[in-house]
Structures are given as C-alpha cells and as structure tokens.
Motif scaffolding. Structure first.
Motif, PDB file in Angstrom:
ATOM      1  N   HIS A 210      -0.688   6.351  -4.146  1.00 39.64           N
ATOM      2  CA  HIS A 210      -0.219   6.996  -2.928  1.00 39.64           C
ATOM      3  C   HIS A 210      -1.212   6.802  -1.791  1.00 39.64           C
ATOM      4  CE1 HIS A 210       0.063  10.881  -0.476  1.00 39.64           C
ATOM      5  NE2 HIS A 210       1.057  10.127  -0.079  1.00 39.64           N
ATOM      6  N   HIS A 230      -3.379  14.800  -3.343  1.00 37.81           N
ATOM      7  CA  HIS A 230      -2.032  15.129  -2.877  1.00 37.81           C
ATOM      8  C   HIS A 230      -1.091  15.471  -4.033  1.00 37.81           C
ATOM      9  CE1 HIS A 230      -3.854  12.301   0.140  1.00 37.81           C
ATOM     10  NE2 HIS A 230      -3.721  13.403   0.825  1.00 37.81           N
ATOM     11  N   PRO A 246       3.852  12.840  -3.997  1.00 34.36           N
ATOM     12  CA  PRO A 246       4.316  11.822  -3.050  1.00 34.36           C
ATOM     13  C   PRO A 246       4.232  10.357  -3.519  1.00 34.36           C
ATOM     14  CG  PRO A 246       2.190  12.714  -2.360  1.00 34.36           C
ATOM     15  CD  PRO A 246       2.584  13.452  -3.590  1.00 34.36           C
ATOM     16  N   THR A 248       5.036   6.784  -5.216  1.00 33.69           N
ATOM     17  CA  THR A 248       6.290   6.150  -5.617  1.00 33.69           C
ATOM     18  C   THR A 248       6.078   5.033  -6.621  1.00 33.69           C
ATOM     19  OG1 THR A 248       6.114   4.665  -3.728  1.00 33.69           O
ATOM     20  CG2 THR A 248       7.482   6.616  -3.446  1.00 33.69           C
ATOM     21  N   PHE A 278       1.198  -1.338   0.098  1.00 37.30           N
ATOM     22  CA  PHE A 278       1.207  -2.051   1.381  1.00 37.30           C
ATOM     23  C   PHE A 278       2.389  -2.996   1.404  1.00 37.30           C
ATOM     24  CE2 PHE A 278      -1.785  -3.965  -1.540  1.00 37.30           C
ATOM     25  CZ  PHE A 278      -1.505  -5.321  -1.516  1.00 37.30           C
ATOM     26  N   TRP A 279       2.580  -3.594   2.545  1.00 35.91           N
ATOM     27  CA  TRP A 279       3.762  -4.379   2.891  1.00 35.91           C
ATOM     28  C   TRP A 279       4.149  -5.410   1.847  1.00 35.91           C
ATOM     29  CZ3 TRP A 279       7.778  -4.238   5.977  1.00 35.91           C
ATOM     30  CH2 TRP A 279       8.383  -5.411   6.416  1.00 35.91           C
ATOM     31  N   ILE A 281       3.637  -5.717  -1.299  1.00 39.59           N
ATOM     32  CA  ILE A 281       3.968  -5.357  -2.678  1.00 39.59           C
ATOM     33  C   ILE A 281       5.481  -5.265  -2.785  1.00 39.59           C
ATOM     34  CG2 ILE A 281       3.815  -3.591  -4.464  1.00 39.59           C
ATOM     35  CD1 ILE A 281       1.141  -2.806  -3.431  1.00 39.59           C
TER      36      ILE A 281
ATOM     37  N   VAL B 310       1.350  14.120   4.743  1.00 36.54           N
ATOM     38  CA  VAL B 310       1.238  13.197   3.613  1.00 36.54           C
ATOM     39  C   VAL B 310       1.551  13.909   2.294  1.00 36.54           C
ATOM     40  CG1 VAL B 310      -0.396  11.720   2.370  1.00 36.54           C
ATOM     41  CG2 VAL B 310      -0.368  11.701   4.844  1.00 36.54           C
ATOM     42  N   ARG B 311       1.325  15.245   2.273  1.00 33.27           N
ATOM     43  CA  ARG B 311       1.654  16.009   1.062  1.00 33.27           C
ATOM     44  C   ARG B 311       3.117  16.441   1.021  1.00 33.27           C
ATOM     45  NH1 ARG B 311      -3.405  19.762  -0.643  1.00 33.27           N
ATOM     46  NH2 ARG B 311      -5.033  18.337  -0.022  1.00 33.27           N
ATOM     47  N   ARG B 315       8.947  11.741  -0.991  1.00 34.49           N
ATOM     48  CA  ARG B 315       8.709  10.329  -1.315  1.00 34.49           C
ATOM     49  C   ARG B 315      10.048   9.613  -1.315  1.00 34.49           C
ATOM     50  NH1 ARG B 315       8.173   9.826  -7.701  1.00 34.49           N
ATOM     51  NH2 ARG B 315       9.074  11.811  -8.305  1.00 34.49           N
ATOM     52  N   LEU B 316      10.164   8.648  -0.459  1.00 34.40           N
ATOM     53  CA  LEU B 316      11.384   7.850  -0.397  1.00 34.40           C
ATOM     54  C   LEU B 316      10.962   6.437  -0.761  1.00 34.40           C
ATOM     55  CD1 LEU B 316      12.353   9.100   3.159  1.00 34.40           C
ATOM     56  CD2 LEU B 316      13.265   9.986   1.014  1.00 34.40           C
ATOM     57  N   ASN B 317      11.625   5.886  -1.740  1.00 35.34           N
ATOM     58  CA  ASN B 317      11.236   4.547  -2.164  1.00 35.34           C
ATOM     59  C   ASN B 317      11.901   3.529  -1.234  1.00 35.34           C
ATOM     60  OD1 ASN B 317       9.873   2.780  -3.723  1.00 35.34           O
ATOM     61  ND2 ASN B 317      10.670   3.582  -5.666  1.00 35.34           N
ATOM     62  N   GLN B 324       7.623  -3.263   0.815  1.00 36.09           N
ATOM     63  CA  GLN B 324       7.510  -1.835   0.588  1.00 36.09           C
ATOM     64  C   GLN B 324       7.119  -1.087   1.864  1.00 36.09           C
ATOM     65  OE1 GLN B 324       4.300  -0.177  -1.699  1.00 36.09           O
ATOM     66  NE2 GLN B 324       5.744   0.730  -3.142  1.00 36.09           N
ATOM     67  N   ILE B 325       7.739   0.079   2.092  1.00 35.21           N
ATOM     68  CA  ILE B 325       7.299   0.997   3.153  1.00 35.21           C
ATOM     69  C   ILE B 325       6.725   2.213   2.451  1.00 35.21           C
ATOM     70  CG2 ILE B 325       7.984   2.332   5.178  1.00 35.21           C
ATOM     71  CD1 ILE B 325       8.442  -0.596   5.610  1.00 35.21           C
ATOM     72  N   PRO B 326       5.379   2.268   2.285  1.00 36.51           N
ATOM     73  CA  PRO B 326       4.793   3.368   1.514  1.00 36.51           C
ATOM     74  C   PRO B 326       4.909   4.703   2.251  1.00 36.51           C
ATOM     75  CG  PRO B 326       3.267   1.512   1.747  1.00 36.51           C
ATOM     76  CD  PRO B 326       4.376   1.296   2.714  1.00 36.51           C
ATOM     77  N   GLN B 327       4.875   5.776   1.481  1.00 31.63           N
ATOM     78  CA  GLN B 327       4.999   7.119   2.059  1.00 31.63           C
ATOM     79  C   GLN B 327       3.949   7.404   3.135  1.00 31.63           C
ATOM     80  OE1 GLN B 327       3.019  10.045   1.564  1.00 31.63           O
ATOM     81  NE2 GLN B 327       4.409  11.776   1.686  1.00 31.63           N
ATOM     82  N   PRO B 328       2.657   6.999   2.962  1.00 28.19           N
ATOM     83  CA  PRO B 328       1.686   7.291   4.026  1.00 28.19           C
ATOM     84  C   PRO B 328       2.064   6.664   5.368  1.00 28.19           C
ATOM     85  CG  PRO B 328       0.538   6.690   2.030  1.00 28.19           C
ATOM     86  CD  PRO B 328       2.003   6.429   1.781  1.00 28.19           C
TER      87      PRO B 328
END
Lengths: 282, 435
Positions: A210, A230, A246, A248, A278-279, A281, B310-311, B315-317, B324-328
């Motif tokens: 995360h 977190h 959080p 994924t 990151f992008w 992955i 961030v907490r 979380r949406l995949n 990937q669009i990470p949660q942060p």
C-alpha cells in the motif's frame, strides 16, 4: 473613551519592569544552567511581560482614536493605461524585422528551457524501472536473520515468525522479508506459487504494497500479517492476499528452497515488485 | 536651537539621498488599520514565520543532514552504541549537548505548527467574510500558494531528522508520489533520489528545507504584504464604512504599539510551548531503520488529513489500459490536487455563486450568505474527519475498541458530518436573521 484606571497604569509599569528584570536574569541564567524550562521560562516571561506592558501602556497612557480615511481608486485611469500601451507600441515599432527577432528569442528560450529540464536527469541516480523490479534475492542466496545467521528449515518451529534478509544485504530494505512457518496442510497457495513453500514455510516481502511501511505484525492464531501504518491485513495462507485495509496487491512471495547443508535459500528473486504500487505494475 | 537626536539627523541625511518623507508619511505613519480580532490570524502567521527564520538559522548552524552511518556515543545513555545516521546523531547532539538547543528546536517545531494553523484560520476568515472578492483575487491565490509552501516545508523539516517516525513518513510520501500515473516512478526518483532510505535523501530535503522553500515563501510573503499595503485592509460593515473609506486606527503610534505587542505575545507563547510542552521527542523514536516501524505513527497535524485519506478512502482495484492506479494516488495525490485546486478557483467560483463580480472593500457577515457558509463548513467538516481518521489507531486504543470499527465509524462520519455541519450552519444563520 473611559479614563484608564490607576490600576491599569500601575500594572503597565510593573509589567515593563518585570520584562526588564526577566531579560536581565536570562543574561545570567544562560551561564548558570542548561535547563530548557528555566531558559525558556525566563524568555517567555520577558516577552510576555513586555507585550503586556505595551498593551497596558496603550490603554493607560495613549489616546485611542478611530479615524476615517479615503480609499483612492486602485485601477489606473483609462488615459494612463492608453499612454502606457502607446509608449510600449511606439518603442516596439522602432525595432526592425520584429517578427524574426521575437521568433528567434522564443525558439531560444524554449530550447534553453528544454535543455534546463534535461539537466534534472542528473538528479535521478538510477533508472526507476531497473531499481523497482529487482531486489538482492536470487537463486541460491541464503536467508539470514538480522545478526547474519542462516536458518535451517528443520529447526524452525511451527507458528514461528522471523524477519530475514538476503545474505550479505542486511541493510537493504527491498530485500527485507517476513518468514512464517505454518502447518503444511493449512496452506492454500495459488497453483503457480505452491512450489515456493518448503515444509509449510512461506516468505513474503516485508514492505507493504500500500504505502511502503514494514508489515511488522503477525497474528499466528489467524495467520495474518498486518501493517501498523494503515492497518492493511494480509492472509499468509493463500499468498498474502489483502483481506482488509487499503492495500490491493498481495505481498510478493519469495520462492524458497533448501541448500545441501539444510539451510533455507531463495530459488529466485520476487516475481513482482516489492513495495507500493505504481503505474507499470499490471 | 536644540540639536535634533542622532537618529533624526541620520534619517534626514538618507532622505536627502532618496527623498522618502512624503511616501513614508502617507503610506506608513498615517496609514489606517481596521481593528478586529479576526484580522490577527494573518499577523500571527507572519510573526510565526519570523520566529521560524530566527530559530531555523540557529539550528541550521548546528545540524548536519548526512546519511552516513555512525555509532552514537553521546550523552544520551539509552542510545549509546546504537548505529544511526549522522543526521540523527546531530539531532541528539542539539537536543542534549547544546545549551538552549532543545529549547530552540521545540520553539521551531511549535512555530511551524502555529504557522500553518494561523494561515488556515486566516483563509477560513477570508472565506466566511468574502475577502476573496475583487480586487483581492490575486492576493488570495498568493495566500493559497503560501499555505502549500508552509505545509511542504513543515513536512521537509519533520523529515530530515533521521528518526524512525520521520523515516516512516518519508516512505509514505514516496509511495504517494510513486503512485502517480505514468510519471510516478520518475517523479518519485527525481524528488527522493530513489526509494527511501538512500544517501541522497536527507541532504537533498535539507537543502530544500533551509534554502529553496523559505526563499520562495519570503518572496510570496513580500508580494502578499505589498499587495495588501497597496489595497488597504477590508472593513467589516458598520457606520461610515463603505467602498471608498477605511476606518481604523493609525499606524503611528496606536497600531505599531499593538502590533509589536502582538509579536511579543506570539513569541512568548511559542517560547513557553518550547520550554514546557514537549514536541517531537526524537530520542524516544530511535534512529530510522528500514525494516522497523512503530504503531501509532502520525504526521504533524497539518498533514493528518492526508494520512486520514490514505487510511479511510476505500481500496478500489483500478486498472486503466492494463496499468495500476494505486490507492495512495487517488487518496493522497489526487485529493490534495482537488483540495488546492478548489481553493485556487474559489474566487471565481464564489463570484459566480454570489452573482457579483464587483469590487468590494466592505466584508459581508456570514449570516448574509448562509449557503456559502454551509458549503464552507461542510468542507471544513470533511477535512476534520479525515484529520481524526489519520489517528484512527490511536483513537481505537484510547477507547479500547477495534481499529476496523473506528475506521467504519469515520467512513460514515466522512459523509454524515459534512452534511450535518452544512445543515446546522444554514439553519443557525437563517435563525440569526439571514435572508
């Protein structure tokens, strides 16, 4: 306005005297003590007394008058503005072949700007993709504890938890790995990861997928890792798939083996990048 | 004839060189400042900045930001023989061996917290009284920029110590930057020099913290005050107050005395906090060590909302074209951009909502525009819940409950509290005689 009382005036004078005394005391205190409270207390007292003295002085000894002033218009008059525009235009008209000059200067500034941005590359020591996809783990590297000692697969008790590093890279965060042994029949790893466990021993990257904190907590009754930053929770039994919080992405699993001396080794690097997503992955 | 004092003679001599008497009399000595306590927030921010610079210069002369590993053998016995960075060792040195060092460190940290708090209160005041309207839009934009710079430099200052807490903060900040679509990895490596910890990181942030960002803050602050001086303050509505008057006390001597007293009070409070209220006790956290972390890691208050986002945000995949669009990214990066973009565009949005693009020097009272105030309160409530959410683990321990339950509660509050705050504000202001 009210006439200030004698008390106000007396207090004003006392405050200023206290301010002077406290400041003097600080001159000596510095040489006598290193106490944060004494030095800071005296300084705060001096500043506060001076502020109070000035404020009371304003009430006791100064006229307080509310005055009214005019606001002048902020904007320039139409005429002034036109004069400015005319002068700039007149000046510009005296420059010959202006379009070429402007074009050349723009091209110059643009090119120089790009050159300047190029120099930013010097601030990036490594190509990110080269760093992000690799850790010091590779085939045959022993798993060692913080003190450098290798680990015999047979000596690891069931339900034990250890933090391990690639031998020779103990200070390298990307290689930090959580090692857990569970009862072998409890494991329910994805098919392609089944061969990465040894006798119920599984190893996952210690860096949270995360936000990159160390996944430092292991609850052996539930077989989950959790991250103290977190509160992401990962199931150790099925490939460290996130089941709460959080995160994924599963924690990358380290393929394990045993060398001829019976010590635990990695059989390759992690198959996916460790740490936050990151992008690039998938 | 009585001889005039030395300072007057020197001043006259300089006047003969540049001729400033007329300007100084009109623009400074006779300048009129309105009196209202809500006008003090900006002043408090200014004075906090002065204290930050003074204490910061002192600290910068003693601190060394190096990442080179050293073994500690200083006067703080519990850490004797512990490996650490040069930066952390010099922080311990300042705290335990330099006379007044800990005091100045703590004043500096408190001043940074107050600096951002005062800016936020200042912006809140401007929002609720319409001071963002013409002709002050540009100065509002500069103010928002100053807020961003203050938060940024606060985070940099928090980060350079080489302690476990700040190292954890850097890892999270790196993850947020890294999560940015397309450019994230390059951007993160440009800012951080690679994944933290790395040898470049602390010296790089130190340079930004003590030189670049303060210089930019000083520049924008000068612009901000210059524009303020030219435009004069706003007035609250009242007798004789209209768009072509300014009512208040003169700078000399009334306002000057008040303002100096204000500076002394702000300094006194910060020094007292520095002396008696412990802040950022880095020796308790221990040195940064990559694989280690402690529970209850929280940033300074002004980044608590980002930590909370961030907490708390789900979380949406999310995958776009196989990326990937990470949660942060959406919880940290995107939310910050939306928050500050909203602030930047507020003068334009506000003018449209008010259907009024005209020039105003007289403020409105909150009750004159209940809808706008309801909106403002909703936004404040949203960020307040995020701020609390950033400490959900601490709150869970405090109330002896489970973190996940606290988190679900905050997720509900994140929607419910803004709505409730807006409704309550609107109702309250209507009752008080709004339109």
């Amino acid at each position: 306005m009210n006439e200030p009382s004698r008390a106000t005036r007396a207090l004003a004078i006392i405050s200023l005297i206290v301010a002077v005394l406290a400041a003097f005391a600080l001159c000596f205190a510095y040489w006598l003590t290193s106490s944060t409270q004494v030095l800071g207390g005296l300084l705060a007292l001096a500043l506060f007394a001076a502020g109070a003295g000035l404020t009371l002085w304003g009430r006791g000894y100064m006229q307080h008058e509310i005055v009214e002033g005019e606001r002048e218009p902020l904007a320039s008059s139409e005429e002034e503005w036109n004069e400015l525009a005319r002068d700039i235009q007149t000046g510009a008209d005296t420059i010959g072949r202006r379009r070429f000059l402007v074009g050349a200067l723009c091209a110059f500034a643009g090119a120089l700007g790009i050159a300047g941005i190029s120099f930013l590359r010097s601030l990036v020591p490594h190509v990110p993709t080269k760093v992000l996809w690799h850790t010091p783990w590779k085939h045959g590297v022993r798993l060692v504890k913080l003190d450098g000692s290798p680990i015999k697969a047979d000596e690891l008790p069931v339900d034990s938890f250890a933090v391990v590093f690639p031998e020779g890279h103990i200070d390298n965060l990307s290689g930090a790995t959580n090692l857990v042994r569970v009862k072998e029949d409890l494991l329910d790893l994805p098919p392609e990861q089944k061969s990465w466990a040894v006798k119920g021993i599984v190893a996952y990257s210690r860096i949270c997928t995360h936000a990159g904190c160390p996944v430092a907590q292991y609850e052996d009754s539930k077989h989950v890792f959790s991250c103290p930053c977190h509160q992401s929770v990962f199931n150790v039994l099925n490939g460290a798939v996130p089941i709460g919080g959080p995160a994924t992405r599963p924690l990358p699993q380290l393929p394990l083996g045993v060398d001829s001396a019976g010590y635990l080794i990695a059989t390759s690097d992690f198959k996916s990048p460790v740490g936050p997503g990151f992008w690039s992955i998938k | 004839m009585k001889k005039s004092p030395l300072i007057a003679r020197l001043a006259r001599k300089f006047d003969q060189e540049v001729g400033y008497a007329r300007t100084l009399r009109k623009e400074v000595v006779r300048k009129i400042f309105p009196d209202h306590w809500t006008f003090l927030f900006g002043e408090i921010a200014l004075y906090s900045f002065v204290i930050l610079v003074v204490t910061g210069i002192f600290l910068s002369l003693l601190f060394s930001p190096g990442s080179e590993p050293v073994i500690y053998h200083g006067s703080y016995a519990p850490l004797d023989g512990v490996p650490m960075s040069q930066a952390y060792r010099s922080l311990l040195h300042i705290s335990f061996d330099v006379r007044g060092g800990l005091l100045l460190r703590q004043i500096h940290h408190w001043a940074a917290d107050l600096f951002v708090a005062a800016i936020v209160l200042h912006i809140v005041r401007l929002f609720f009284t319409g001071a963002y309207r013409a002709p002050r839009q540009t100065n509002w934009l500069i103010g928002v920029t100053l807020l961003i710079l203050a938060v940024t430099n606060g985070f940099f200052g928090y980060s350079i110590g080489g302690d476990l807490l700040s190292g954890t903060g850097l890892r999270i900040a790196y993850a947020v930057v890294l999560s940015c679509p397309l450019i994230g990895p390059w951007l993160a490596f440009l800012v951080f020099g690679g994944p933290p910890p790395n040898p470049m990181l602390l010296p790089r942030i130190y340079s930004l913290h003590i030189f670049l960002v303060p210089a930019v803050i000083a520049l924008f602050l000068t612009l901000h005050l210059g524009i303020l001086w030219r435009q004069k303050h706003t007035n609250y509505p009242g007798p004789r107050r209209n768009d072509s008057t300014i009512v208040g006390s003169r700078l000399w001597p009334n306002y000057a005395i008040k303002s100096i007293a204000m500076f002394l009070f702000v300094s006194a409070v910060l020094v007292a906090l520095g002396a008696f209220a412990q802040i950022n006790p880095v020796w308790i956290f221990g040195p940064y060590f990559g694989p280690a972390v402690s529970a209850g890691s929280q940033p300074d208050w002004y980044l608590g909302w980002a930590e909370g986002a961030v907490r708390l945000l789900p979380r949406l995949n999310i995958h776009i074209f196989g990326h990937q669009i990470p949660q942060p990214f959406y919880a940290g990066f995107l939310l910050s951009i939306i928050a500050f973009a909203w602030l930047y565009f507020w003068p334009a949005i506000g003018a449209r909502l008010l259907r009024d693009k005209g020039t105003h020097h007289v403020l409105y009272l909150p009750r004159e525009h209940p809808w706008l105030c309801a909106l403002g309160m909703a936004v404040l409530a949203f960020f307040f819940v995020l701020l609390l959410g950033g400490g959900d683990d601490v709150i869970a321990v405090l109330f002896n409950s489970r973190v996940l339950h606290v988190r679900y509660l905050f997720r509900i509050l994140l929607v419910a509290l803004p709505v409730a705050a807006a409704a309550a504000t609107y109702g309250f202001l209507r009752l008080r005689g709004g339109k």
